[in-house]
Design a protein around this motif. Structure first.
Motif, PDB file in Angstrom:
ATOM      1  N   LYS A   2       0.832  -1.189   0.000  1.00  0.00           N
ATOM      2  CA  LYS A   2       0.000   0.000   0.000  1.00  0.00           C
ATOM      3  C   LYS A   2       0.872   1.246   0.000  1.00  0.00           C
ATOM      4  CE  LYS A   2      -3.796  -2.134   2.445  1.00  0.00           C
ATOM      5  NZ  LYS A   2      -4.686  -2.066   3.588  1.00  0.00           N
ATOM      6  N   LYS A   3       0.379   2.282  -0.658  1.00  0.00           N
ATOM      7  CA  LYS A   3       1.094   3.550  -0.672  1.00  0.00           C
ATOM      8  C   LYS A   3       1.011   4.192   0.701  1.00  0.00           C
ATOM      9  CE  LYS A   3       0.227   4.587  -5.479  1.00  0.00           C
ATOM     10  NZ  LYS A   3      -0.351   5.550  -6.422  1.00  0.00           N
ATOM     11  N   LEU A   4       2.088   4.874   1.080  1.00  0.00           N
ATOM     12  CA  LEU A   4       2.106   5.584   2.349  1.00  0.00           C
ATOM     13  C   LEU A   4       1.822   7.055   2.133  1.00  0.00           C
ATOM     14  CD1 LEU A   4       5.160   4.118   4.282  1.00  0.00           C
ATOM     15  CD2 LEU A   4       2.751   3.653   4.648  1.00  0.00           C
ATOM     16  N   CYS A  27      -1.111   4.358   5.770  1.00  0.00           N
ATOM     17  CA  CYS A  27      -1.424   3.789   4.470  1.00  0.00           C
ATOM     18  C   CYS A  27      -2.541   4.637   3.874  1.00  0.00           C
ATOM     19  CB  CYS A  27      -1.831   2.325   4.583  1.00  0.00           C
ATOM     20  SG  CYS A  27      -3.462   2.034   5.300  1.00  0.00           S
ATOM     21  N   GLU A  28      -2.734   4.529   2.576  1.00  0.00           N
ATOM     22  CA  GLU A  28      -3.718   5.363   1.900  1.00  0.00           C
ATOM     23  C   GLU A  28      -5.130   5.153   2.459  1.00  0.00           C
ATOM     24  OE1 GLU A  28      -4.510   6.729  -2.697  1.00  0.00           O
ATOM     25  OE2 GLU A  28      -3.220   5.030  -2.280  1.00  0.00           O
ATOM     26  N   CYS A  30      -5.960   4.213   5.523  1.00  0.00           N
ATOM     27  CA  CYS A  30      -6.037   4.823   6.853  1.00  0.00           C
ATOM     28  C   CYS A  30      -6.141   6.342   6.755  1.00  0.00           C
ATOM     29  CB  CYS A  30      -4.830   4.439   7.698  1.00  0.00           C
ATOM     30  SG  CYS A  30      -4.805   2.685   8.138  1.00  0.00           S
TER      31      CYS A  30
END
Length: 67
Positions: A2-4, A27-28, A30
């Motif tokens: 996942k992207k941060l 994470c995206e 969140c």
């Protein structure tokens, strides 16, 4: 993976968070959850105070977001 997303806040002079720095790596999913929660909280506060509700583009930086 996942992207941060980086979320940072440095409390400005005179604020309750004066001198405090927050740095969160989310994470995206969140990050989206956090923005949605903030929007809902803002809506509740604004309804209590009879103010305008946040728009759909709440929190979006229009100067750095492609159309």
């Amino acid at each position: 993976m996942k992207k941060l997303v980086n979320l940072k806040l440095h409390g400005g002079y005179g604020s309750k968070e004066d001198g405090t720095t927050y740095h969160l790596d989310l994470c995206e999913a969140c990050f989206k959850f956090a923005v949605t929660a903030l929007k809902k909280h803002r809506e509740a506060v604004m309804l209590d105070n009879y103010l305008d509700l946040p728009r759909e583009d709440f929190g979006i930086d229009k100067y750095h977001t492609p159309n």
